[in-house]
Design a protein around this motif. Structure first.
Motif, PDB file in Angstrom:
ATOM      1  N   ALA A 125     -19.823   0.079   2.782  1.00  0.00           N
ATOM      2  CA  ALA A 125     -19.912  -1.194   2.073  1.00  0.00           C
ATOM      3  C   ALA A 125     -21.325  -1.764   2.131  1.00  0.00           C
ATOM      4  O   ALA A 125     -21.856  -2.253   1.122  1.00  0.00           O
ATOM      5  N   VAL A 126     -21.952  -1.710   3.293  1.00  0.00           N
ATOM      6  CA  VAL A 126     -23.325  -2.211   3.417  1.00  0.00           C
ATOM      7  C   VAL A 126     -24.285  -1.321   2.644  1.00  0.00           C
ATOM      8  O   VAL A 126     -25.241  -1.806   2.033  1.00  0.00           O
ATOM      9  N   LEU A 127     -24.042  -0.021   2.657  1.00  0.00           N
ATOM     10  CA  LEU A 127     -24.875   0.895   1.884  1.00  0.00           C
ATOM     11  C   LEU A 127     -24.868   0.559   0.404  1.00  0.00           C
ATOM     12  O   LEU A 127     -25.902   0.627  -0.278  1.00  0.00           O
ATOM     13  N   HIS A 128     -23.721   0.152  -0.114  1.00  0.00           N
ATOM     14  CA  HIS A 128     -23.622  -0.183  -1.533  1.00  0.00           C
ATOM     15  C   HIS A 128     -23.989  -1.631  -1.812  1.00  0.00           C
ATOM     16  O   HIS A 128     -24.614  -1.927  -2.822  1.00  0.00           O
ATOM     17  N   GLY A 129     -23.590  -2.539  -0.931  1.00  0.00           N
ATOM     18  CA  GLY A 129     -23.761  -3.963  -1.214  1.00  0.00           C
ATOM     19  C   GLY A 129     -25.106  -4.538  -0.829  1.00  0.00           C
ATOM     20  O   GLY A 129     -25.402  -5.693  -1.155  1.00  0.00           O
ATOM     21  N   GLY A 130     -25.946  -3.767  -0.139  1.00  0.00           N
ATOM     22  CA  GLY A 130     -27.250  -4.280   0.266  1.00  0.00           C
ATOM     23  C   GLY A 130     -28.305  -4.196  -0.809  1.00  0.00           C
ATOM     24  O   GLY A 130     -29.489  -4.438  -0.531  1.00  0.00           O
ATOM     25  N   GLY A 131     -27.902  -3.859  -2.037  1.00  0.00           N
ATOM     26  CA  GLY A 131     -28.863  -3.683  -3.121  1.00  0.00           C
ATOM     27  C   GLY A 131     -29.760  -4.879  -3.390  1.00  0.00           C
ATOM     28  O   GLY A 131     -30.983  -4.743  -3.447  1.00  0.00           O
ATOM     29  N   GLN A 156     -31.953 -20.002 -10.367  1.00  0.00           N
ATOM     30  CA  GLN A 156     -32.819 -18.968 -10.923  1.00  0.00           C
ATOM     31  C   GLN A 156     -32.811 -17.716 -10.066  1.00  0.00           C
ATOM     32  O   GLN A 156     -32.868 -16.598 -10.588  1.00  0.00           O
ATOM     33  N   MET A 157     -32.733 -17.893  -8.749  1.00  0.00           N
ATOM     34  CA  MET A 157     -32.641 -16.734  -7.865  1.00  0.00           C
ATOM     35  C   MET A 157     -31.344 -15.957  -8.100  1.00  0.00           C
ATOM     36  O   MET A 157     -31.335 -14.724  -8.153  1.00  0.00           O
ATOM     37  N   LEU A 158     -30.232 -16.677  -8.245  1.00  0.00           N
ATOM     38  CA  LEU A 158     -28.955 -16.013  -8.509  1.00  0.00           C
ATOM     39  C   LEU A 158     -28.971 -15.309  -9.857  1.00  0.00           C
ATOM     40  O   LEU A 158     -28.442 -14.204 -10.008  1.00  0.00           O
ATOM     41  N   GLN A 159     -29.573 -15.948 -10.871  1.00  0.00           N
ATOM     42  CA  GLN A 159     -29.648 -15.339 -12.186  1.00  0.00           C
ATOM     43  C   GLN A 159     -30.473 -14.064 -12.162  1.00  0.00           C
ATOM     44  O   GLN A 159     -30.215 -13.127 -12.914  1.00  0.00           O
ATOM     45  N   LYS A 160     -31.471 -14.041 -11.283  1.00  0.00           N
ATOM     46  CA  LYS A 160     -32.356 -12.884 -11.224  1.00  0.00           C
ATOM     47  C   LYS A 160     -31.692 -11.682 -10.566  1.00  0.00           C
ATOM     48  O   LYS A 160     -31.865 -10.543 -11.013  1.00  0.00           O
ATOM     49  N   TYR A 161     -30.940 -11.927  -9.505  1.00  0.00           N
ATOM     50  CA  TYR A 161     -30.369 -10.828  -8.744  1.00  0.00           C
ATOM     51  C   TYR A 161     -28.862 -10.667  -8.923  1.00  0.00           C
ATOM     52  O   TYR A 161     -28.324  -9.608  -8.591  1.00  0.00           O
ATOM     53  N   LEU A 162     -28.165 -11.670  -9.415  1.00  0.00           N
ATOM     54  CA  LEU A 162     -26.721 -11.595  -9.647  1.00  0.00           C
ATOM     55  C   LEU A 162     -26.426 -12.158 -11.036  1.00  0.00           C
ATOM     56  O   LEU A 162     -26.501 -13.367 -11.254  1.00  0.00           O
ATOM     57  N   ALA A 163     -26.072 -11.279 -11.956  1.00  0.00           N
ATOM     58  CA  ALA A 163     -25.976 -11.670 -13.365  1.00  0.00           C
ATOM     59  C   ALA A 163     -24.604 -12.260 -13.668  1.00  0.00           C
ATOM     60  O   ALA A 163     -23.779 -11.645 -14.360  1.00  0.00           O
ATOM     61  N   PHE A 164     -24.346 -13.491 -13.215  1.00  0.00           N
ATOM     62  CA  PHE A 164     -23.078 -14.139 -13.516  1.00  0.00           C
ATOM     63  C   PHE A 164     -22.966 -14.492 -15.000  1.00  0.00           C
ATOM     64  O   PHE A 164     -21.864 -14.507 -15.554  1.00  0.00           O
ATOM     65  N   MET A 211     -31.176  -3.249 -20.935  1.00  0.00           N
ATOM     66  CA  MET A 211     -31.952  -2.662 -19.861  1.00  0.00           C
ATOM     67  C   MET A 211     -32.827  -3.692 -19.151  1.00  0.00           C
ATOM     68  O   MET A 211     -33.100  -3.554 -17.964  1.00  0.00           O
ATOM     69  N   ASP A 212     -33.270  -4.738 -19.862  1.00  0.00           N
ATOM     70  CA  ASP A 212     -34.107  -5.726 -19.186  1.00  0.00           C
ATOM     71  C   ASP A 212     -33.300  -6.600 -18.223  1.00  0.00           C
ATOM     72  O   ASP A 212     -33.879  -7.328 -17.417  1.00  0.00           O
ATOM     73  N   ARG A 213     -31.980  -6.540 -18.285  1.00  0.00           N
ATOM     74  CA  ARG A 213     -31.113  -7.244 -17.328  1.00  0.00           C
ATOM     75  C   ARG A 213     -30.324  -6.262 -16.460  1.00  0.00           C
ATOM     76  O   ARG A 213     -29.400  -6.666 -15.760  1.00  0.00           O
ATOM     77  N   PHE A 214     -30.708  -4.995 -16.496  1.00  0.00           N
ATOM     78  CA  PHE A 214     -29.924  -3.980 -15.784  1.00  0.00           C
ATOM     79  C   PHE A 214     -29.940  -4.214 -14.276  1.00  0.00           C
ATOM     80  O   PHE A 214     -28.903  -4.120 -13.610  1.00  0.00           O
ATOM     81  N   SER A 215     -31.114  -4.503 -13.712  1.00  0.00           N
ATOM     82  CA  SER A 215     -31.182  -4.684 -12.268  1.00  0.00           C
ATOM     83  C   SER A 215     -30.338  -5.866 -11.814  1.00  0.00           C
ATOM     84  O   SER A 215     -29.694  -5.817 -10.762  1.00  0.00           O
ATOM     85  N   SER A 216     -30.314  -6.948 -12.606  1.00  0.00           N
ATOM     86  CA  SER A 216     -29.487  -8.105 -12.263  1.00  0.00           C
ATOM     87  C   SER A 216     -28.007  -7.759 -12.354  1.00  0.00           C
ATOM     88  O   SER A 216     -27.205  -8.115 -11.483  1.00  0.00           O
ATOM     89  N   ALA A 217     -27.624  -7.065 -13.430  1.00  0.00           N
ATOM     90  CA  ALA A 217     -26.227  -6.659 -13.593  1.00  0.00           C
ATOM     91  C   ALA A 217     -25.801  -5.706 -12.492  1.00  0.00           C
ATOM     92  O   ALA A 217     -24.666  -5.760 -12.000  1.00  0.00           O
ATOM     93  N   LEU A 218     -26.711  -4.848 -12.072  1.00  0.00           N
ATOM     94  CA  LEU A 218     -26.391  -3.895 -11.018  1.00  0.00           C
ATOM     95  C   LEU A 218     -26.191  -4.595  -9.680  1.00  0.00           C
ATOM     96  O   LEU A 218     -25.382  -4.158  -8.851  1.00  0.00           O
TER      97      LEU A 218
END
Length: 490
Positions: free
Chosen positions: A68-74, A247-255, A385-392
């Motif tokens: 879980a940490v291996l996957h969720g630490g992204g 803005q931080m959440l939008q950048k790393y977590l694409a809600f 693709m420009d939001r791929f890292s956030s979606a991931l």
């Protein structure tokens, strides 16, 4: 900027030759050390139960936390890469994973093992793996698909060799000394990280990086001060902090993508549900075989068989899925692979003889290769693709939650019933239902979008995202990769 920051922030002209192939070789070894390691934990399952007098549910928390940490630490790895660079992240991950396994060899309770081998080692594996995959995007442009396919062979090699080495060392030295040796082996991630030197910009200029959320908050406060206020109002200061946090959440977590894009929502929910049963065979296959009279060495060989077949099938599947024939059918290929994965579990229920288990491992390996090769290819089809890292980021966090709770809940069921068959029944239920949900939902979504948008979309424009409801523009091939990309593979 740190010396390793250039690779972490991006480069204008990555190289497809020379040192790039050394980096690729280091990435192959890195993936074998990181992603190939967790499946071998099943070899120690019975010994850890006897050592700590723990139930199946209590023992299964250890590998579940690690995975879980291996996957969720992204997202955390993404911040680390952006701040310090890929080389630093890989070497830090090697130190953490090595220290975690060395510490675990001195554990006196199963709870201590959760912290050392579960959380600390899992976080180290996450940093090393995801930063190592990220750096490939800066060293390869023309041969990026081939490079990623070759790098994925490292997972299969690790999947093959780790169980054999684990069983040999366990028989000769016991699990404590084995974990101590594993700590030394995982320190080789630092050597791989040292090879991943920063990519130099063609112009020699320093790459520009986006402002972090803290700087944005400071900028908002500075703007308020420049408007004549001697000190910002408490409400305005609190509002600026909320804005920076958002803005931080939008950048790393694409809600926002999750709420607006039906394709992304369906796929994320389907994969999250699927992960409840995905890792169960890897954790419980060896204990199940031993309980049914299979010798311990032969039981460990079953995991190696899965990895050996993956060496050939996974890269081939990845390359074939990139063909134009499968461009509009990847989600259905993925659903088919998940369905085959679920159906294959019924073979274990029929018989636990070694020959039958070999057949099961062959079919399971083929299905798992398809899932691993297509998991993120489909995600790239669903989002821009420009939001791929956030979606991931949101994608990996949600799937890590179900990876964490799936094995312990199933272990509790085994403790109550004393029947390992329920492991494979449970795994099949989650996998088959997830496959049907994703396949049928995307089929309905595609038909609806075709009826709605067919007159408006030109037939000669295949670059549009098939499942995305948000219009996208094709990006130039010469454009540099995103500043931060962290990828987890199954």
């Amino acid at each position: 900027m740190s010396p390793g920051g250039a690779a972490g922030h991006g480069a204008a002209k990555p190289q497809d030759q020379g040192w790039a192939w050394m980096v690729l070789l280091a990435t192959v070894l890195l993936q074998g050390l990181t992603l190939g390691y967790p499946p071998c934990i099943g070899v120690f399952f019975t010994d850890l139960q006897r050592e700590f007098q723990a139930s199946n549910s209590e023992t299964s928390w250890f590998p579940s936390i690690m995975v879980a940490v291996l996957h969720g630490g992204g997202p955390l790895c993404s911040i680390l890469v952006k701040r310090f660079g890929c080389r630093f992240a890989v070497m830090l991950g090697g130190l953490l994973s090595g220290a975690g396994m060395v510490s675990s060899s001195f554990c006196g309770s199963i709870g201590q093992l959760y912290l050392t081998a579960g959380f600390i080692t899992g976080l180290g594996l996450c940093f090393s793996f995801q930063a190592g995959v990220t750096v490939l995007g800066y060293y390869f442009v023309r041969w990026r698909t081939l490079a990623n396919a070759i790098a994925s062979m490292g997972v299969s090699l690790g999947f093959t060799l780790w169980p054999l080495l684990s069983q040999y060392l366990l028989d000769e030295m016991g699990w404590r000394n084995t974990f101590l040796i594993f700590g030394g082996i995982l320190l080789n991630c630092c050597v791989c990280g040292a090879i991943m030197r920063p990519v130099q910009l063609a112009s020699g200029a320093r790459p520009q990086s986006p402002k972090p959320a803290e700087e944005l908050g400071k900028t908002a406060e500075g703007a308020q001060l420049s408007n004549g206020a001697s000190s910002p109002h408490p409400e305005l200061r609190q509002q600026s902090r909320r804005t920076a946090c958002f803005q931080m959440l939008q950048k790393y977590l694409a809600f926002d993508i999750f709420c607006q894009n039906k394709g992304y929502r369906i796929y994320t929910v389907g994969v999250t549900w699927m992960m409840m049963g995905f890792a169960l065979p890897h954790i419980y296959l060896v204990p199940y075989a031993i309980q049914n009279g299979v010798e311990e060495r032969r039981a460990a060989l079953l995991i190696s068989i899965i990895g050996f077949i993956n060496i050939f099938i996974r890269p081939l599947t990845g390359l074939l899925s990139g063909h134009s024939i499968f461009t509009r059918r990847r989600i259905y290929l993925f659903s088919l692979a998940v369905l085959l994965y679920g159906l294959s579990n019924f073979i274990c229920v029929i018989s636990a003889e070694f020959s039958v288990l070999i057949i099961y491992c062959i079919i399971l390996s083929i299905a798992m290769s398809g899932v691993g090769a297509l998991l993120f290819q489909v995600l790239m089809d669903v989002v821009e693709m420009d939001r791929f890292s956030s979606a991931l980021g949101l994608f990996t966090i949600l799937e890590s939650i179900t990876l964490l709770i799936g094995a312990p809940l199933t272990g509790l069921l085994v403790d109550i019933t004393s029947d390992f068959h329920y492991v494979f029944y449970t795994s099949s239920f989650f996998l088959i239902s997830a496959a049907l949900f994703m396949g049928l939902s995307f089929c309905a979504l595609q038909k609806k979008a075709k009826l709605k948008d067919a007159p408006k979309v030109p037939l000669d424009n295949p670059s549009k995202c098939q499942y995305n409801e948000i219009p996208t523009e094709p990006r130039a091939e010469s454009q540099s990769p995103p500043a931060v990309v962290y990828i987890t593979s199954i």
